[in-house]
Design a protein around this motif. Structure first.
Motif, PDB file in Angstrom:
ATOM      1  N   PHE A  87       0.838  -1.198   0.000  1.00  0.00           N
ATOM      2  CA  PHE A  87       0.000   0.000   0.000  1.00  0.00           C
ATOM      3  C   PHE A  87       0.879   1.257   0.000  1.00  0.00           C
ATOM      4  N   HIS A  88       1.677   1.456   1.053  1.00  0.00           N
ATOM      5  CA  HIS A  88       2.566   2.617   1.124  1.00  0.00           C
ATOM      6  C   HIS A  88       3.543   2.438   2.284  1.00  0.00           C
ATOM      7  N   SER A  89       4.536   3.340   2.365  1.00  0.00           N
ATOM      8  CA  SER A  89       5.511   3.352   3.461  1.00  0.00           C
ATOM      9  C   SER A  89       5.644   4.771   3.994  1.00  0.00           C
ATOM     10  N   PHE A  90       6.048   4.852   5.273  1.00  0.00           N
ATOM     11  CA  PHE A  90       6.263   6.167   5.872  1.00  0.00           C
ATOM     12  C   PHE A  90       7.321   6.057   6.969  1.00  0.00           C
ATOM     13  N   ASP A  91       7.901   7.200   7.309  1.00  0.00           N
ATOM     14  CA  ASP A  91       8.898   7.288   8.367  1.00  0.00           C
ATOM     15  C   ASP A  91       8.187   7.716   9.652  1.00  0.00           C
ATOM     16  N   PRO A  92       8.045   6.813  10.639  1.00  0.00           N
ATOM     17  CA  PRO A  92       7.306   7.149  11.858  1.00  0.00           C
ATOM     18  C   PRO A  92       8.014   8.170  12.747  1.00  0.00           C
ATOM     19  N   ASN A  93       9.264   8.519  12.415  1.00  0.00           N
ATOM     20  CA  ASN A  93      10.003   9.479  13.225  1.00  0.00           C
ATOM     21  C   ASN A  93       9.930  10.895  12.681  1.00  0.00           C
ATOM     22  N   GLN A  94       9.254  11.083  11.574  1.00  0.00           N
ATOM     23  CA  GLN A  94       8.957  12.434  11.095  1.00  0.00           C
ATOM     24  C   GLN A  94       7.668  12.894  11.771  1.00  0.00           C
ATOM     25  N   ALA A  95       7.546  14.174  12.013  1.00  0.00           N
ATOM     26  CA  ALA A  95       6.319  14.696  12.627  1.00  0.00           C
ATOM     27  C   ALA A  95       5.132  14.588  11.675  1.00  0.00           C
ATOM     28  N   HIS A  96       5.387  14.761  10.367  1.00  0.00           N
ATOM     29  CA  HIS A  96       4.311  14.773   9.370  1.00  0.00           C
ATOM     30  C   HIS A  96       4.710  13.988   8.116  1.00  0.00           C
ATOM     31  N   PRO A  97       4.930  12.682   8.235  1.00  0.00           N
ATOM     32  CA  PRO A  97       5.323  11.927   7.036  1.00  0.00           C
ATOM     33  C   PRO A  97       4.176  11.854   6.028  1.00  0.00           C
ATOM     34  N   GLU A  98       4.558  11.809   4.752  1.00  0.00           N
ATOM     35  CA  GLU A  98       3.579  11.735   3.667  1.00  0.00           C
ATOM     36  C   GLU A  98       3.889  10.540   2.784  1.00  0.00           C
ATOM     37  N   ALA A  99       2.843  10.007   2.161  1.00  0.00           N
ATOM     38  CA  ALA A  99       2.996   8.901   1.216  1.00  0.00           C
ATOM     39  C   ALA A  99       1.823   8.953   0.253  1.00  0.00           C
TER      40      ALA A  99
END
Length: 143
Positions: A87-99
């Motif tokens: 589906f998608h990936s994101f960086d959980p350590n960013q305050a506002h990750p986007e994908a």
């Protein structure tokens, strides 16, 4: 704060507002209230959402559910549909990750908001020939 996959384990309450831009103005937004349970599975975490969806113009709310699998991939979290498709990936350590995710002919864009952790949000913008809506879900850790 460093977040990792295991930080999501457990039961969360969810509140979702869905603003369908195809619906005539004044109808209001659909609302879902329910729970999201992240449980450990062989591949990572299984995300199970359940709730009651209230739709403008429909007298009785109805049950809604969805399921995803989350997996740690290096510094990212990758999300898969329950049938195993990516589906998608994101960086959980960013305050506002986007994908984003292209599901031709539709496009799904997500922006997570972890700035108030452990309260967090997922804002989806979905467009396509028959879709034009914004869905915002707030997740709060259950006691």
């Amino acid at each position: 704060m460093t977040r990792q996959l295991s930080d999501f384990i457990g039961l969360w309450t969810i509140s979702r507002h869905i603003d369908d831009r195809r619906v005539a103005s004044g109808m209001g937004a659909a609302r879902l209230v329910g729970t999201c349970d992240f449980t450990v599975c062989a591949e990572g975490l299984m995300q199970d959402e359940q709730g009651l969806l209230s739709v403008p113009g429909v007298d009785t709310p109805f049950e809604a559910a969805r399921r995803y699998m989350w997996r740690a991939d290096a510094a990212l979290i990758s999300v898969f549909f329950d049938d195993g498709r990516y589906f998608h990936s994101f960086d959980p350590n960013q305050a506002h990750p986007e994908a984003d995710h292209d599901c031709t002919p539709d496009r799904y864009e997500v922006r997570y908001d972890f700035s108030e952790w452990p309260i967090w949000r997922a804002r989806w913008r979905v467009t396509g020939p028959r879709k034009d809506y914004v869905s915002v879900t707030t997740y709060r850790k259950s006691a």
